[in-house]
Structures are given as structure tokens and as C-alpha cells.
Design an enzyme around this catalytic site. Structure first.
Site, mmCIF file in Angstrom:
data_model
loop_
_atom_site.group_PDB
_atom_site.id
_atom_site.type_symbol
_atom_site.label_atom_id
_atom_site.label_comp_id
_atom_site.label_asym_id
_atom_site.label_seq_id
_atom_site.Cartn_x
_atom_site.Cartn_y
_atom_site.Cartn_z
ATOM 1 N N HIS A 86 74.626 -20.997 -67.553
ATOM 2 C CA HIS A 86 73.521 -21.547 -68.005
ATOM 3 C C HIS A 86 73.480 -21.097 -69.501
ATOM 4 O O HIS A 86 73.486 -21.911 -70.455
ATOM 5 C CB HIS A 86 72.404 -21.071 -67.232
ATOM 6 C CG HIS A 86 70.854 -21.533 -67.806
ATOM 7 N ND1 HIS A 86 69.878 -22.337 -67.337
ATOM 8 C CD2 HIS A 86 70.361 -21.263 -69.264
ATOM 9 C CE1 HIS A 86 69.061 -22.751 -67.968
ATOM 10 N NE2 HIS A 86 69.340 -22.107 -69.318
ATOM 11 N N GLU A 87 73.483 -19.797 -69.686
ATOM 12 C CA GLU A 87 73.641 -19.101 -71.178
ATOM 13 C C GLU A 87 74.810 -19.565 -72.022
ATOM 14 O O GLU A 87 74.797 -19.865 -73.073
ATOM 15 C CB GLU A 87 73.335 -17.924 -71.088
ATOM 16 C CG GLU A 87 72.067 -17.389 -70.371
ATOM 17 C CD GLU A 87 70.655 -18.150 -70.796
ATOM 18 O OE1 GLU A 87 70.772 -18.470 -71.795
ATOM 19 O OE2 GLU A 87 69.752 -18.113 -69.969
ATOM 20 N N HIS A 90 74.507 -22.889 -73.397
ATOM 21 C CA HIS A 90 73.692 -23.052 -75.054
ATOM 22 C C HIS A 90 74.696 -22.773 -75.849
ATOM 23 O O HIS A 90 74.525 -23.287 -76.903
ATOM 24 C CB HIS A 90 72.625 -22.117 -74.653
ATOM 25 C CG HIS A 90 71.539 -22.440 -73.923
ATOM 26 N ND1 HIS A 90 70.857 -23.717 -74.073
ATOM 27 C CD2 HIS A 90 70.876 -21.772 -72.724
ATOM 28 C CE1 HIS A 90 69.794 -23.775 -73.225
ATOM 29 N NE2 HIS A 90 69.733 -22.812 -72.400
HETATM 30 ZN ZN LIG Z 1 68.351 -22.672 -70.847
#
Ligand SMILES: [Zn+2]
Ligand SMILES: [Zn+2]
Length: 183
Positions: A86-87, A90
């Protein structure tokens, strides 16, 4: 107004085995992204400084992922499988698409998760957060130290009853605004 030197927050030690699992997943997903996007990326810096109920956050310009050590230790499997990609997504979205007109969990991020990293794009995690529920507030100083104030201290600052100084640089701590962090 009183000025106090801020005590260091107690640090939570993440077992080496768990840190290695984090790095293994990070490197596997990064390799997958390099292969699918036909582009190389530097390896993000991982640290275990995330506090509060946030599982992790991505510092885009610093190419850094902050991991919540308590939530990682309590939910090792799901954390490594969900939060790390998830990170990382980004960071990759920032590098590939920039920031302009790109929503944090918008189509670019969903595409990066699903089509590049092969992970179901979920905006939030559902870990139990009772152990980390006490809220903290981020403050900045003149050096690079991250300060997390408890709600009690934060309220004293807000009411003008107290201010806190960084032990390292001696500057008065000020509330962090417009954070680049995305959870
Ligand atoms: Zn996020
Ligand atoms: Zn400082």
C-alpha cells in the site's frame, strides 16, 4: 509560558526476523514494479517511527515508508502483505505520475496496486487499534527529529500554557501542517 525540553518517546523494538520479512516483501514488490514498468527505482527507506492508529505512511519526497511498530508486531502477516505494498504504491505513483491531479487513493494508485503489485487495493486496514489508541500530534523543530506529543501536552501548547523544546536543536516545537504523509 513554561518551556520544557521534550523527553524522548520510548522506542518499540521490532524483532529482526520481522524487519527481514518487511524488507523481503518490499524488495519483491519493488522488483515486480521494475519488471512491469520497465524502469528502475531506488529502494525506499523503511523506519519504524509511525505512531498512533495509522498503520504506515509514505513520505514521497524522502522516498521513505514509516511503519507502525506496534501494529506490525500485533498483525505480522496481514501487515506485511497489505501495508507494505500500500505504502510502496504511493511512492511509485509519485515517481511515475507526479502529484498534480493525482488523488492519494485514486485511479493511479488503484492501478499500481492491482495491475503492477498484484494486491487488492484497500484504502484502509482493519487491525485492532486498542493498544495504540492514545492519540499523538506531530510537531516539528529545526532539525530532522520527529516529535509526537501526547494529547495532554498538545492541549497545553494549544492553550498557551506550555511550549516544548527539541533536545537536539533547542528550537521550540511547532505543529506540523500540510503533511505530505498519506496513510
Ligand atoms: Zn494510502
Ligand atoms: Zn530539533
Amino acid at each position: 509560558m513554561a518551556s520544557r525540553i521534550l523527553d524522548h518517546m520510548k522506542t518499540i523494538r521490532v524483532p529482526i526476523m520481522l524487519q527481514q520479512r518487511v524488507m523481503k516483501t518490499l524488495r519483491e514488490k519493488l522488483a515486480l514494479a521494475e519488471q512491469k514498468l520497465e524502469q528502475t527505482f531506488p529502494e525506499p527507506v523503511i523506519n519504524y517511527k509511525q505512531r498512533g492508529t495509522t498503520a504506515g505512511s509514505a513520505y514521497l519526497k524522502d522516498w521513505e515508508i514509516r511503519v507502525n511498530p506496534t501494529l506490525l508486531i500485533e498483525n505480522p502477516d496481514n501487515f506485511v502483505d497489505e501495508v507494505i505494498p500500500h505504502e510502496l504504491a504511493h511512492l511509485l505513483v509519485y515517481r511515475v505520475f507526479g502529484r498534480k491531479g493525482v488523488a492519494p487513493h485514486g485511479n493511479e494508485w488503484k492501478w499500481m496496486m492491482q495491475n503492477v503489485l498484484g494486491v487488492v487495493p484497500k484504502r484502509t486496514h482493519n487491525f485492532a487499534v486498542t493498544s495504540v489508541k492514545s492519540r499523538t500530534f506531530r510537531y516539528l523543530c529545526g532539525c530532522d527529529t520527529l516529535h509526537e506529543l501526547t494529547i495532554r501536552r498538545h492541549n497545553k501548547v494549544e492553550r498557551g500554557e506550555n511550549q516544548y523544546l527539541c533536545r537536539k536543536c533547542g528550537e521550540i516545537l511547532r505543529r506540523e501542517i500540510a503533511s505530505a504523509a498519506e496513510s
